[in-house]
Design an enzyme around this catalytic site. Structure first.
Site, PDB file in Angstrom:
ATOM      1  N   GLY A   8     -61.108  -6.750  13.772  1.00 55.79           N
ATOM      2  CA  GLY A   8     -59.819  -6.604  13.110  1.00 55.79           C
ATOM      3  C   GLY A   8     -59.972  -6.307  11.632  1.00 55.79           C
ATOM      4  N   ALA A   9     -58.910  -5.741  11.083  1.00 54.09           N
ATOM      5  CA  ALA A   9     -58.849  -5.488   9.639  1.00 54.09           C
ATOM      6  C   ALA A   9     -57.543  -6.046   9.109  1.00 54.09           C
ATOM      7  CB  ALA A   9     -58.965  -3.995   9.339  1.00 54.09           C
ATOM      8  N   GLY A  10     -57.240  -7.276   9.555  1.00 55.43           N
ATOM      9  CA  GLY A  10     -56.066  -7.977   9.059  1.00 55.43           C
ATOM     10  C   GLY A  10     -56.379  -8.687   7.766  1.00 55.43           C
TER      11      GLY A  10
ATOM     12  N   LYS B 275     -61.995 -29.437   7.524  1.00 52.20           N
ATOM     13  CA  LYS B 275     -60.923 -28.455   7.330  1.00 52.20           C
ATOM     14  C   LYS B 275     -59.844 -28.631   8.392  1.00 52.20           C
ATOM     15  CE  LYS B 275     -59.632 -23.654   6.781  1.00 52.20           C
ATOM     16  NZ  LYS B 275     -59.923 -22.224   7.022  1.00 52.20           N
TER      17      LYS B 275
ATOM     18  N   GLY C 218     -60.266 -10.292   8.215  1.00 51.35           N
ATOM     19  CA  GLY C 218     -61.250  -9.242   8.446  1.00 51.35           C
ATOM     20  C   GLY C 218     -61.181  -8.151   7.407  1.00 51.35           C
TER      21      GLY C 218
ATOM     22  N   ASN D  87     -59.575 -21.776  12.790  1.00 50.94           N
ATOM     23  CA  ASN D  87     -59.449 -23.211  12.528  1.00 50.94           C
ATOM     24  C   ASN D  87     -59.520 -23.988  13.837  1.00 50.94           C
ATOM     25  OD1 ASN D  87     -59.056 -23.004   9.677  1.00 50.94           O
ATOM     26  ND2 ASN D  87     -56.965 -22.296  10.069  1.00 50.94           N
TER      27      ASN D  87
ATOM     28  N   GLU E 201     -50.088 -21.568  16.339  1.00 52.99           N
ATOM     29  CA  GLU E 201     -51.263 -22.140  16.996  1.00 52.99           C
ATOM     30  C   GLU E 201     -51.057 -23.634  17.253  1.00 52.99           C
ATOM     31  OE1 GLU E 201     -55.082 -19.691  15.511  1.00 52.99           O
ATOM     32  OE2 GLU E 201     -53.993 -20.667  13.893  1.00 52.99           O
TER      33      GLU E 201
END
Length: 310
Positions: free
Chosen positions: A7-9, A186, A12, A103, A268
Protein backbone atom coordinates in the site's frame (compact mmCIF):
# COMPACT_ATOMS: atom_id res chain seq x y z
CA UNK A 1 17.71 -5.30 -0.29
CA UNK A 2 14.34 -5.16 -2.05
CA UNK A 3 11.42 -3.75 -0.07
CA UNK A 4 7.76 -4.28 -0.89
CA UNK A 5 5.56 -1.68 0.79
CA UNK A 6 2.03 -3.04 0.96
CA UNK A 7 0.00 0.00 0.00
CA UNK A 8 0.86 3.65 -0.40
CA UNK A 9 -1.54 5.02 2.18
CA UNK A 10 -0.64 7.08 5.20
CA UNK A 11 1.91 4.60 6.61
CA UNK A 12 3.20 2.88 3.50
CA UNK A 13 3.29 6.11 1.54
CA UNK A 14 5.24 7.94 4.21
CA UNK A 15 7.84 5.35 5.17
CA UNK A 16 8.14 3.97 1.64
CA UNK A 17 8.53 7.47 0.27
CA UNK A 18 11.27 8.27 2.76
CA UNK A 19 13.11 5.08 1.83
CA UNK A 20 12.88 5.94 -1.86
CA UNK A 21 14.11 9.43 -1.04
CA UNK A 22 17.17 7.80 0.55
CA UNK A 23 17.84 5.76 -2.58
CA UNK A 24 16.57 2.41 -1.37
CA UNK A 25 15.00 -0.25 -3.60
CA UNK A 26 11.28 0.10 -2.83
CA UNK A 27 8.22 -1.08 -4.74
CA UNK A 28 4.65 -0.30 -3.67
CA UNK A 29 2.01 -3.03 -3.89
CA UNK A 30 -1.12 -1.17 -4.93
CA UNK A 31 -4.73 -1.77 -5.74
CA UNK A 32 -5.83 -0.62 -9.21
CA UNK A 33 -7.51 2.59 -8.03
CA UNK A 34 -4.49 3.78 -6.01
CA UNK A 35 -2.16 2.73 -8.84
CA UNK A 36 -4.11 4.89 -11.29
CA UNK A 37 -4.03 7.81 -8.88
CA UNK A 38 -0.27 7.56 -8.34
CA UNK A 39 0.37 7.21 -12.06
CA UNK A 40 -1.45 10.52 -12.49
CA UNK A 41 -0.16 12.56 -9.54
CA UNK A 42 2.90 10.70 -8.28
CA UNK A 43 3.43 10.05 -4.59
CA UNK A 44 3.07 13.31 -2.66
CA UNK A 45 4.06 13.63 0.99
CA UNK A 46 3.59 16.81 3.00
CA UNK A 47 5.52 16.78 6.26
CA UNK A 48 7.12 19.07 8.84
CA UNK A 49 10.34 17.22 8.01
CA UNK A 50 10.22 18.14 4.34
CA UNK A 51 7.81 17.51 1.49
CA UNK A 52 8.23 14.80 -1.14
CA UNK A 53 7.11 14.68 -4.75
CA UNK A 54 7.96 11.33 -6.36
CA UNK A 55 6.60 11.43 -9.92
CA UNK A 56 6.85 7.73 -10.80
CA UNK A 57 7.43 5.55 -7.74
CA UNK A 58 7.86 1.86 -8.61
CA UNK A 59 4.62 -0.03 -8.05
CA UNK A 60 3.01 -3.34 -8.89
CA UNK A 61 -0.42 -4.97 -8.75
CA UNK A 62 -0.80 -8.25 -6.88
CA UNK A 63 -1.36 -10.28 -10.06
CA UNK A 64 1.87 -8.93 -11.57
CA UNK A 65 4.25 -10.02 -8.77
CA UNK A 66 6.73 -12.42 -10.36
CA UNK A 67 9.64 -12.69 -7.90
CA UNK A 68 9.99 -12.64 -4.10
CA UNK A 69 11.06 -9.59 -2.11
CA UNK A 70 13.49 -9.43 0.79
CA UNK A 71 11.32 -7.38 3.17
CA UNK A 72 7.55 -6.92 3.03
CA UNK A 73 6.27 -4.01 5.13
CA UNK A 74 2.59 -4.35 6.07
CA UNK A 75 0.60 -1.43 7.45
CA UNK A 76 -2.98 -2.33 6.55
CA UNK A 77 -5.96 -2.15 8.86
CA UNK A 78 -6.61 -5.37 10.78
CA UNK A 79 -10.01 -5.89 9.14
CA UNK A 80 -8.27 -5.98 5.73
CA UNK A 81 -5.49 -8.36 6.76
CA UNK A 82 -6.88 -11.50 5.12
CA UNK A 83 -7.15 -9.87 1.69
CA UNK A 84 -3.83 -8.10 2.26
CA UNK A 85 -2.04 -11.40 2.98
CA UNK A 86 -3.55 -12.88 -0.15
CA UNK A 87 -2.29 -9.94 -2.21
CA UNK A 88 1.34 -10.13 -1.12
CA UNK A 89 1.62 -13.92 -0.83
CA UNK A 90 3.29 -14.24 -4.28
CA UNK A 91 6.08 -11.96 -3.01
CA UNK A 92 7.00 -14.29 -0.13
CA UNK A 93 10.04 -16.42 -0.87
CA UNK A 94 12.26 -18.72 1.24
CA UNK A 95 14.20 -15.82 2.77
CA UNK A 96 11.50 -13.14 2.86
CA UNK A 97 11.01 -11.19 6.09
CA UNK A 98 7.60 -9.71 6.91
CA UNK A 99 7.56 -6.52 8.98
CA UNK A 100 4.02 -5.67 10.18
CA UNK A 101 3.18 -2.24 11.60
CA UNK A 102 -0.38 -2.95 12.83
CA UNK A 103 -1.48 -2.29 16.40
CA UNK A 104 -2.38 -5.10 18.77
CA UNK A 105 -1.06 -8.67 18.60
CA UNK A 106 -3.52 -10.98 16.85
CA UNK A 107 -2.22 -9.98 13.42
CA UNK A 108 1.11 -11.56 14.40
CA UNK A 109 -0.65 -14.86 15.04
CA UNK A 110 -2.45 -14.68 11.70
CA UNK A 111 0.73 -13.85 9.78
CA UNK A 112 2.63 -16.65 11.51
CA UNK A 113 -0.15 -19.12 10.72
CA UNK A 114 -0.08 -18.15 7.04
CA UNK A 115 3.64 -17.66 6.41
CA UNK A 116 5.52 -19.34 9.26
CA UNK A 117 6.99 -18.15 12.54
CA UNK A 118 10.49 -17.59 11.18
CA UNK A 119 9.35 -15.03 8.60
CA UNK A 120 7.51 -12.60 10.89
CA UNK A 121 9.25 -9.82 12.78
CA UNK A 122 7.65 -7.57 15.37
CA UNK A 123 7.13 -3.94 14.51
CA UNK A 124 5.34 -0.73 15.32
CA UNK A 125 5.32 2.87 14.20
CA UNK A 126 4.62 6.16 15.93
CA UNK A 127 3.19 8.67 13.48
CA UNK A 128 0.02 10.65 12.83
CA UNK A 129 -0.65 10.70 9.10
CA UNK A 130 -3.59 10.52 6.74
CA UNK A 131 -4.48 10.64 3.06
CA UNK A 132 -6.39 13.65 1.81
CA UNK A 133 -9.04 13.55 -0.92
CA UNK A 134 -6.37 13.97 -3.61
CA UNK A 135 -4.30 11.06 -2.36
CA UNK A 136 -1.56 13.10 -0.73
CA UNK A 137 0.07 11.77 2.42
CA UNK A 138 -0.30 14.39 5.15
CA UNK A 139 2.10 13.98 8.08
CA UNK A 140 0.34 15.69 10.98
CA UNK A 141 2.82 15.77 13.87
CA UNK A 142 6.52 15.72 14.70
CA UNK A 143 6.76 11.96 15.25
CA UNK A 144 7.80 9.55 12.52
CA UNK A 145 9.31 6.62 14.37
CA UNK A 146 9.48 2.99 13.32
CA UNK A 147 10.66 0.17 15.62
CA UNK A 148 11.26 -3.43 14.61
CA UNK A 149 13.03 -6.54 15.83
CA UNK A 150 12.99 -10.26 16.50
CA UNK A 151 9.90 -11.15 18.51
CA UNK A 152 11.91 -13.47 20.74
CA UNK A 153 14.34 -10.65 21.55
CA UNK A 154 17.97 -9.98 20.82
CA UNK A 155 19.56 -9.03 17.51
CA UNK A 156 20.01 -11.00 14.30
CA UNK A 157 21.80 -10.64 10.99
CA UNK A 158 18.57 -9.85 9.18
CA UNK A 159 17.62 -7.12 11.65
CA UNK A 160 21.09 -5.63 11.25
CA UNK A 161 20.68 -5.74 7.46
CA UNK A 162 17.37 -3.88 7.69
CA UNK A 163 18.95 -1.37 10.08
CA UNK A 164 21.63 -0.63 7.49
CA UNK A 165 18.91 0.09 4.91
CA UNK A 166 16.94 2.33 7.26
CA UNK A 167 20.05 4.27 8.25
CA UNK A 168 20.04 7.61 6.46
CA UNK A 169 16.32 7.63 5.70
CA UNK A 170 14.42 10.65 7.00
CA UNK A 171 12.56 8.94 9.83
CA UNK A 172 13.52 7.61 13.26
CA UNK A 173 14.26 3.89 13.02
CA UNK A 174 15.02 1.70 16.04
CA UNK A 175 16.16 -1.91 15.94
CA UNK A 176 14.66 -3.03 19.23
CA UNK A 177 15.79 -6.03 21.25
CA UNK A 178 12.49 -5.90 23.18
CA UNK A 179 10.00 -5.43 20.36
CA UNK A 180 7.29 -7.69 21.85
CA UNK A 181 7.35 -5.63 25.05
CA UNK A 182 7.28 -2.44 22.98
CA UNK A 183 4.28 -3.68 21.02
CA UNK A 184 2.34 -4.58 24.15
CA UNK A 185 3.04 -1.16 25.67
CA UNK A 186 1.79 0.56 22.55
CA UNK A 187 -1.27 -1.71 22.52
CA UNK A 188 -2.07 -0.77 26.12
CA UNK A 189 -1.94 2.92 25.25
CA UNK A 190 -3.80 2.66 21.92
CA UNK A 191 -6.59 0.56 23.46
CA UNK A 192 -6.93 2.99 26.36
CA UNK A 193 -7.01 6.10 24.21
CA UNK A 194 -9.24 4.55 21.53
CA UNK A 195 -11.68 3.14 24.05
CA UNK A 196 -11.90 6.36 26.05
CA UNK A 197 -12.13 8.98 23.28
CA UNK A 198 -14.47 6.82 21.17
CA UNK A 199 -16.78 6.15 24.12
CA UNK A 200 -16.87 9.78 25.22
CA UNK A 201 -16.77 11.24 21.69
CA UNK A 202 -14.33 13.79 23.03
CA UNK A 203 -10.67 14.69 23.27
CA UNK A 204 -8.48 13.84 26.24
CA UNK A 205 -8.57 17.50 27.28
CA UNK A 206 -12.36 17.72 27.13
CA UNK A 207 -12.67 14.56 29.20
CA UNK A 208 -10.25 16.01 31.75
CA UNK A 209 -12.21 19.28 31.90
CA UNK A 210 -15.33 17.24 32.68
CA UNK A 211 -13.58 15.75 35.69
CA UNK A 212 -13.08 12.40 33.97
CA UNK A 213 -9.45 11.72 34.89
CA UNK A 214 -10.53 8.84 37.10
CA UNK A 215 -12.34 7.24 34.17
CA UNK A 216 -9.27 7.70 31.98
CA UNK A 217 -7.01 6.13 34.57
CA UNK A 218 -9.45 3.28 35.14
CA UNK A 219 -9.34 2.16 31.50
CA UNK A 220 -5.57 2.64 31.29
CA UNK A 221 -4.91 0.70 34.49
CA UNK A 222 -7.17 -2.12 33.30
CA UNK A 223 -5.23 -2.39 30.04
CA UNK A 224 -1.96 -2.42 32.00
CA UNK A 225 -3.28 -5.23 34.20
CA UNK A 226 -4.22 -7.34 31.18
CA UNK A 227 -0.75 -6.86 29.71
CA UNK A 228 0.79 -7.90 33.03
CA UNK A 229 -1.40 -11.01 33.12
CA UNK A 230 0.06 -11.97 29.74
CA UNK A 231 3.64 -11.48 30.89
CA UNK A 232 4.19 -8.00 29.48
CA UNK A 233 3.63 -5.60 32.37
CA UNK A 234 4.33 -2.10 31.06
CA UNK A 235 7.61 -0.70 32.29
CA UNK A 236 7.50 2.20 34.76
CA UNK A 237 8.38 4.84 32.16
CA UNK A 238 5.57 3.64 29.87
CA UNK A 239 3.07 3.69 32.75
CA UNK A 240 4.09 7.19 33.81
CA UNK A 241 3.95 8.50 30.26
CA UNK A 242 0.60 6.84 29.53
CA UNK A 243 -1.08 8.08 32.69
CA UNK A 244 0.14 11.61 32.00
CA UNK A 245 -1.10 11.63 28.40
CA UNK A 246 -4.46 10.09 29.31
CA UNK A 247 -5.19 12.85 31.85
CA UNK A 248 -3.51 15.88 30.25
CA UNK A 249 -5.60 19.07 30.70
CA UNK A 250 -6.28 20.86 27.45
CA UNK A 251 -4.98 18.02 25.28
CA UNK A 252 -6.63 17.98 21.81
CA UNK A 253 -5.67 14.33 21.34
CA UNK A 254 -8.21 11.83 20.07
CA UNK A 255 -7.48 8.31 18.87
CA UNK A 256 -7.64 7.46 15.18
CA UNK A 257 -10.51 5.09 16.00
CA UNK A 258 -12.54 8.07 17.23
CA UNK A 259 -11.75 9.88 13.96
CA UNK A 260 -12.90 6.81 12.02
CA UNK A 261 -16.23 6.87 13.89
CA UNK A 262 -16.72 10.56 13.16
CA UNK A 263 -16.37 9.94 9.42
CA UNK A 264 -18.46 6.79 9.48
CA UNK A 265 -15.57 4.48 8.60
CA UNK A 266 -14.85 0.90 9.71
CA UNK A 267 -13.08 0.49 13.07
CA UNK A 268 -10.68 -2.08 14.54
CA UNK A 269 -12.93 -2.80 17.51
CA UNK A 270 -12.20 -6.52 17.69
CA UNK A 271 -8.47 -6.28 16.99
CA UNK A 272 -7.66 -3.43 19.38
CA UNK A 273 -10.26 -3.69 22.16
CA UNK A 274 -11.97 -7.06 21.86
CA UNK A 275 -8.79 -9.09 21.58
CA UNK A 276 -7.31 -7.35 24.62
CA UNK A 277 -10.46 -8.09 26.63
CA UNK A 278 -10.22 -11.70 25.53
CA UNK A 279 -6.76 -11.95 27.11
CA UNK A 280 -7.93 -10.69 30.53
CA UNK A 281 -7.77 -13.07 33.51
CA UNK A 282 -10.82 -15.18 34.25
CA UNK A 283 -13.07 -14.44 37.20
CA UNK A 284 -13.28 -10.69 36.72
CA UNK A 285 -15.82 -8.51 38.49
CA UNK A 286 -19.41 -8.91 37.23
CA UNK A 287 -19.61 -5.11 37.00
CA UNK A 288 -18.70 -4.05 33.43
CA UNK A 289 -15.40 -2.19 33.26
CA UNK A 290 -14.83 0.97 31.24
CA UNK A 291 -12.94 -1.10 28.65
CA UNK A 292 -15.88 -3.52 28.35
CA UNK A 293 -18.36 -0.64 28.01
CA UNK A 294 -16.17 0.95 25.33
CA UNK A 295 -16.08 -2.35 23.42
CA UNK A 296 -19.87 -2.73 23.51
CA UNK A 297 -20.16 0.88 22.33
CA UNK A 298 -17.88 0.14 19.36
CA UNK A 299 -19.74 -3.04 18.46
CA UNK A 300 -23.02 -1.12 18.58
CA UNK A 301 -21.50 1.41 16.18
CA UNK A 302 -20.51 -1.43 13.85
CA UNK A 303 -24.03 -2.88 13.99
CA UNK A 304 -25.56 0.50 13.23
CA UNK A 305 -23.13 1.06 10.37
CA UNK A 306 -23.90 -2.36 8.89
CA UNK A 307 -27.63 -1.73 9.09
CA UNK A 308 -27.30 1.62 7.35
CA UNK A 309 -25.31 0.01 4.54
CA UNK A 310 -28.13 -2.40 3.66
Amino acid sequence: MRFLMVGAGALGGYFGGRLLEAGRDVTFLLRPRRAAQIEKTGLVVQSPFGNLQLPSPPHVLAEDIKVPFDVIVVGSKAYDLDSTMESFAPAVGPNTVILPLLNGMSHIERLVERFGDERVLGGLCMISATLDDEGRVLHLNDMHGLSYGERAGGRSARVDAIAAQFDGAKFSATASETISQDMWEKWVFIASAAGLTSLMRASIGDIASAGGQDVALSIFDECCAIAAHNGFAPRPAAVERGRAIMTAPGSPMTASMYKDIVRGAPVEADHIIGDLLGRAPAGRSPTPSVLRIAYVHLKAYEAQRARQAT
